[in-house]
Enzyme design. Structure first.
Site, mmCIF file in Angstrom:
data_model
loop_
_atom_site.group_PDB
_atom_site.id
_atom_site.type_symbol
_atom_site.label_atom_id
_atom_site.label_comp_id
_atom_site.label_asym_id
_atom_site.label_seq_id
_atom_site.Cartn_x
_atom_site.Cartn_y
_atom_site.Cartn_z
ATOM 1 N N TRP A 1 0.367 -1.657 -0.130
ATOM 2 C CA TRP A 1 0.124 -0.060 -0.419
ATOM 3 C C TRP A 1 1.005 1.496 0.275
ATOM 4 O O TRP A 1 0.144 2.542 -0.651
ATOM 5 C CB TRP A 1 -0.943 0.125 0.808
ATOM 6 N N ASP A 2 2.064 1.318 0.132
ATOM 7 C CA ASP A 2 3.301 1.993 0.411
ATOM 8 C C ASP A 2 2.802 2.776 -0.853
ATOM 9 O O ASP A 2 3.145 4.473 -1.287
ATOM 10 C CB ASP A 2 4.357 1.518 1.056
ATOM 11 N N GLU B 1 0.797 -2.648 12.760
ATOM 12 C CA GLU B 1 0.776 -5.137 12.367
ATOM 13 C C GLU B 1 1.086 -5.387 13.561
ATOM 14 O O GLU B 1 1.336 -6.696 13.717
ATOM 15 C CB GLU B 1 1.904 -5.043 10.951
ATOM 16 N N LYS C 1 2.187 0.583 16.496
ATOM 17 C CA LYS C 1 3.162 0.664 15.471
ATOM 18 C C LYS C 1 3.272 1.387 14.197
ATOM 19 O O LYS C 1 4.517 2.840 14.330
ATOM 20 C CB LYS C 1 3.582 -1.249 14.261
ATOM 21 N N GLN C 2 1.828 2.096 14.229
ATOM 22 C CA GLN C 2 2.245 3.589 12.889
ATOM 23 C C GLN C 2 0.827 3.458 13.035
ATOM 24 O O GLN C 2 0.028 3.329 13.498
ATOM 25 C CB GLN C 2 2.415 2.760 11.556
#
Ligand code: IFM
Length: 697
Positions: free
Chosen positions: A284-285, A423, A522-523
């Site tokens: 998806w980056d 994740e 995580k993000q």
């Protein structure tokens, strides 16, 4: 010191191209790397990558050019999770006989996309210049000047090939040397051509080489510089008042522009064309982090990225069918054929096998692909794509979600057992990001339906019903979205209050099992909603979610800090925004995660642009108008952006008191403060909304 007892100096100015200043002298356009440190070499070679969107070459020094990598976008070998980018033949090997002490300076000139290397060894100076021709994809040119023997001793292979399972690459390489009193000038030109035929046809590479050689190094350089000047004209971002940040932002833009082809299909791996990490797989980056920059500056490249997804729609449909669902389920990690290529296991530091579930569970990729299609359409206004390929992507992904949800007895719709962007937490139910993105996907498809003949009214009604029924974990009392069902009951660890400096790998720190049961993220997860689809989240919910989730975020992924920079800017927390923006721009330059040797973090680079455009400049397309709502940090005198909106070239200049928008052809601009106006080449001026005038973000 050299043989004569002098300290090697790099200040000499041998001219590679007579009469031409080699590198830009403006420090905001160059990245200068002095010295040689074997421990840092891989990182530096990665930073110095030159690429034309189709092929990329790492910038190894003359000392050991033989170990650089040349990679071709979308050219994979191997199968399943082992599928990896094929290593192409090297054009740049030289016999460098450098012994004893030497001095070396390498300069990446971002304006002209060249890498210059100056070496002083044994009292002799050499200078080399490399570039990957932007107007002639696949053509690399290298000139070395100096008395050193490597200019003449090295004879490159004239033609070499690398083959993959169903295709390969042919490189034709030519070299000419001219000796003069001052030394030797050696020009080498290489042409790379990918091929699907077997046995491979060498002619296109040879013909390409002959043509490039007829032009010669200097003319190739001139046209290459002109092509890059045009790219910068379309996309540069100017920050007045912070030269270091300015340079680092350009570093991100330079690599973004070099990593994506603007014709055919563009497979953009997580590390672009700069290294082998993640085996060049497409995540998806590409769709969510890299594509917006291109959609808003060089739409043909965004279109090529979407072409990559479109050509893999059939395998995505097959996967959905195999799982008993409808529509299209895109793979979390994609490569050549559109099948899932995510690995299924790895080992932690103790050697314990850790299952990797992302390929099975990270389903938000389905909506991310639809979002990318919508993003391109919103910026470009490409109606043929909107009702054609774009509609296919949006409709087929909506169909997937419609068949994916589970209804409970109360009529609420759920998505069970997924991994969200965070994740660290696996197999969770009702991940807010996944559910709200699915809701947006269903609504966007419904809005398109009148233009798509095979969608029935019943189907649209069902999509809208599911969208309304999807739970999103929002609590109106706190204005916080729960990241997934049960998140609030996890161990309340606030990573920002621990002694660790962030970014930090929370899973490594706590271990795979514990992190799953802790509120360590995580993000950006919930917050990605506020960033990607602000119209789909509750009004006034940005700040409460930012203040709740950011301190719990380890920023263990390079995809995280840039999004926070953007959102802090939206929330008027400009110091925090600047802090995370700086962190993001330095991820590769300082090898923050010690992973740059495997390639550049392209998504983080995309998030740098998004933080500046969506965060600080506050610019968004809404129908046929551009909305703007800028914030300028005190330290900046001005922020300038170049954009392409619906075929119009737009230049935005944000100053402390006003924003000036110039557009050709004219564009309707809607400011957060004041009246909408049509901006043309003469420029329209808008007042800037102050923090006090803005409501709760
Ligand atoms: O896509 C990302 C993911 O969000 C975090 N781990 C790394 C992947 C590739 O960059």
């Amino acid at each position: 010191m050299d043989r004569d007892g002098r300290t090697p100096s790099l200040e000499a100015t041998e001219e590679l191209v007579p009469g031409e200043q080699q590198c830009d002298q403006d420090p905001t356009w160059i990245v200068v790397l002095d010295g040689y440190d074997p421990m840092l070499e891989r990182v530096r070679e990665t930073l110095l990558t030159i690429a034309d969107g189709h092929f990329g070459a790492q910038g190894s020094p003359l000392l050991h050019r033989g170990r650089a990598r040349v990679l071709a976008a979308g050219l994979y070998d191997g199968c399943g999770p082992e599928t990896h980018l094929l290593q192409c033949p090297l054009y740049s090997t030289v016999e460098a006989d450098i012994e004893g002490e030497f001095a070396i300076r390498r300069t990446l000139d971002m304006r002209s996309a060249t890498v210059e290397e100056r070496v002083v060894a044994g009292g002799q100076r050499s200078v080399a210049l490399d570039f990957a021709s932007l107007p002639r994809p696949g053509v690399f040119a290298m000139r070395i000047c100096g008395p050193c023997a490597y200019a003449t001793d090295t004879v490159p292979p004239e033609m070499s090939a690398a083959t993959a399972d169903d295709g390969g690459v042919i490189a034709a390489i030519g070299q000419r040397s001219v000796e003069a009193a001052a030394g030797v000038t050696m020009d080498r030109i290489a042409t790379y051509v990918t091929t699907s035929a077997s046995p491979s046809d060498e002619r296109p590479a040879v013909e390409g080489l002959e043509e490039a050689e007829r032009e010669g190094f200097e003319r190739l350089l001139v046209e290459h510089r002109a092509a890059w000047a045009a790219r910068w004209e379309e996309a540069d971002v100017v920050i007045e008042g912070d030269p270091a940040l300015q340079r680092d932002v350009r570093f991100a833009l330079y690599h973004l522009m070099g990593s994506v082809a603007d014709s055919g299909e563009a497979a953009v791996g997580a590390r672009g064309l700069s290294g082998p990490a993640y085996r060049g797989h497409v995540f998806w980056d590409a769709d969510v982090y890299v594509l917006p920059f291109l959609a808003a500056t060089h739409p043909q490249a965004a279109r090529a990225m979407l072409e990559y997804r479109l050509r893999r729609l059939e395998p995505a449909r097959a996967r959905a069918r195999a799982q008993g669902r409808r529509g299209a389920r895109f793979p979390w990690e994609s490569a050549r054929d559109g099948m899932e290529v995510a690995p299924t296991r790895s080992r932690d530091r103790t050697g314990k096998v850790i299952p990797i579930l992302t390929g099975e569970l990270e389903e938000h990729i389905v909506a991310d692909v639809a979002w990318a299609a919508a993003c391109y359409v919103d910026w470009s206004g490409d109606d043929a794509f909107r009702t054609g390929g774009g509609a296919q992507l949006v409709v087929e992904t909506a169909r997937y979600w419609a068949s994916r949800v589970r209804f409970d007895a109360a009529g609420r719709a759920h998505i069970d057992g997924v991994i969200g962007p965070d994740e660290y937490h696996e197999r969770v139910d009702d991940n807010a990001f996944t559910n709200v993105m699915a809701r947006w996907n269903l609504r966007r498809a419904a809005a398109l339906a009148s233009d798509v003949s095979e969608v029935t009214r019943d189907e649209v009604a069902r999509w809208l019903h599911i969208a309304d029924a999807l739970v999103d974990g929002y609590d109106p009392a706190t204005r916080i979205y729960e990241e997934f069902a049960g998140f609030r009951h996890l161990e309340p660890l606030v990573v920002a209050r621990s002694v660790c400096t962030r970014p930090v790998a929370g899973d490594v720190l706590l271990g795979h099992d514990r992190v799953q049961h802790a509120q360590v993220i995580k993000q950006a997860d919930v917050l990605m909603l506020h960033h990607l689809i602000p119209e789909e989240v509750a009004e006034g919910s940005l700040l409460p979610n930012l203040l709740y989730y950011e301190p719990r975020t380890a920023h263990g992924s390079s995809l995280s800090p840039g999004i926070h920079a953007s959102l802090f800017a939206r929330a008027w927390r400009l110091e925090d925004a600047l802090r995370w923006l700086r962190v993001t721009t330095r991820i590769d330059l300082d090898d923050v995660g010690q992973s740059t040797a495997g390639g550049l973090h392209l998504a983080a680079m995309g998030s740098v642009w998004q933080a500046l455009a969506f965060g600080f400049a506050g610019v968004r397309p809404r129908g046929a108008a551009l909305h703007i709502d800028p914030r300028l940090p005190d330290a900046w005198r001005a922020l300038e952006l170049r954009l392409r909106f619906r075929g119009s070239r737009v230049a935005l200049r944000i100053e402390p008191e006003q924003t000036v928008v110039r557009a050709s052809p004219p564009v309707r601009v809607v400011p957060a403060a004041g009246r909408a106006e049509v901006a043309d080449e003469r420029g329209a001026r808008f007042a800037i909304r102050s923090r006090n005038e803005a409501g709760t973000p």
